[in-house]
Design a protein around this motif. Structure first.
Motif, short mmCIF file in Angstrom:
data_model
loop_
_atom_site.label_atom_id
_atom_site.label_comp_id
_atom_site.label_asym_id
_atom_site.label_seq_id
_atom_site.Cartn_x
_atom_site.Cartn_y
_atom_site.Cartn_z
N ILE A 1 0.84 -1.21 0.00
CA ILE A 1 0.00 0.00 0.00
C ILE A 1 0.87 1.25 0.00
O ILE A 1 0.62 2.20 -0.76
N GLU A 2 1.92 1.28 0.83
CA GLU A 2 2.79 2.44 0.91
C GLU A 2 3.48 2.71 -0.43
O GLU A 2 3.56 3.85 -0.88
N GLN A 3 3.97 1.64 -1.07
CA GLN A 3 4.64 1.83 -2.36
C GLN A 3 3.68 2.34 -3.42
O GLN A 3 4.03 3.22 -4.22
N LEU A 4 2.46 1.82 -3.43
CA LEU A 4 1.46 2.29 -4.39
C LEU A 4 1.06 3.73 -4.10
O LEU A 4 0.94 4.55 -5.01
N GLN A 5 0.87 4.07 -2.81
CA GLN A 5 0.52 5.45 -2.44
C GLN A 5 1.64 6.42 -2.80
O GLN A 5 1.38 7.53 -3.27
N ASP A 6 2.90 6.01 -2.60
CA ASP A 6 4.03 6.85 -2.96
C ASP A 6 4.03 7.15 -4.46
O ASP A 6 4.30 8.29 -4.88
N LEU A 7 3.74 6.13 -5.28
CA LEU A 7 3.68 6.35 -6.72
C LEU A 7 2.61 7.37 -7.10
O LEU A 7 2.83 8.26 -7.90
N VAL A 8 1.43 7.24 -6.48
CA VAL A 8 0.33 8.15 -6.79
C VAL A 8 0.63 9.56 -6.28
O VAL A 8 0.30 10.55 -6.94
N GLU A 9 1.30 9.67 -5.14
CA GLU A 9 1.67 10.99 -4.63
C GLU A 9 2.68 11.66 -5.55
O GLU A 9 2.59 12.85 -5.83
N ASP A 10 3.66 10.89 -6.03
CA ASP A 10 4.69 11.44 -6.91
C ASP A 10 4.17 11.67 -8.33
O ASP A 10 4.63 12.59 -9.02
N PHE A 11 3.24 10.83 -8.76
CA PHE A 11 2.70 10.91 -10.12
C PHE A 11 1.18 10.75 -10.07
O PHE A 11 0.65 9.67 -10.32
N PRO A 12 0.45 11.82 -9.71
CA PRO A 12 -1.01 11.73 -9.53
C PRO A 12 -1.76 11.15 -10.73
O PRO A 12 -2.80 10.53 -10.57
#
Length: 94
Positions: A11-22
């Motif tokens: 979940i953290e890795q997926l959330q980090d991707l979305v935060e960096d690349f909405p």
């Protein structure tokens, strides 16, 4: 020994991707496997499996008694619009 990713790590890795690349919030998700050569797979479903539901030997309890989150996939066929082969970059992280 293989290191198993926890649900929190995923979940953290997926959330980090979305935060960096909405713009990735609506991106397709694929799975890359490498039995003897890199293949791609589509995610069919995510299931929560309790140890009493598993077909495996109970001596091999990898979850410490917790249910295990399984991501089930299907191979991509050669007639699909998506390549059945996964790119090498899939194993490099972001």
């Amino acid at each position: 020994m293989v290191s198993i990713m926890t649900l929190t790590d995923l979940i953290e890795q997926l959330q980090d991707l979305v935060e960096d690349f909405p713009e990735l919030a609506e991106a397709d998700v694929m799975v890359a496997t490498q039995p003897s050569y890199p293949l791609s797979a589509v995610i069919d479903c995510i299931s929560l499996v309790h140890s009493e539901d598993e077909d495996e030997d109970e001596d091999e309890d990898i979850s410490g008694g917790l249910p295990v989150v399984w991501i089930a996939t299907s191979e991509v066929s050669s007639s699909s619009s998506v390549s059945p082969y996964a790119p090498r970059a899939a194993w490099e992280g972001r």
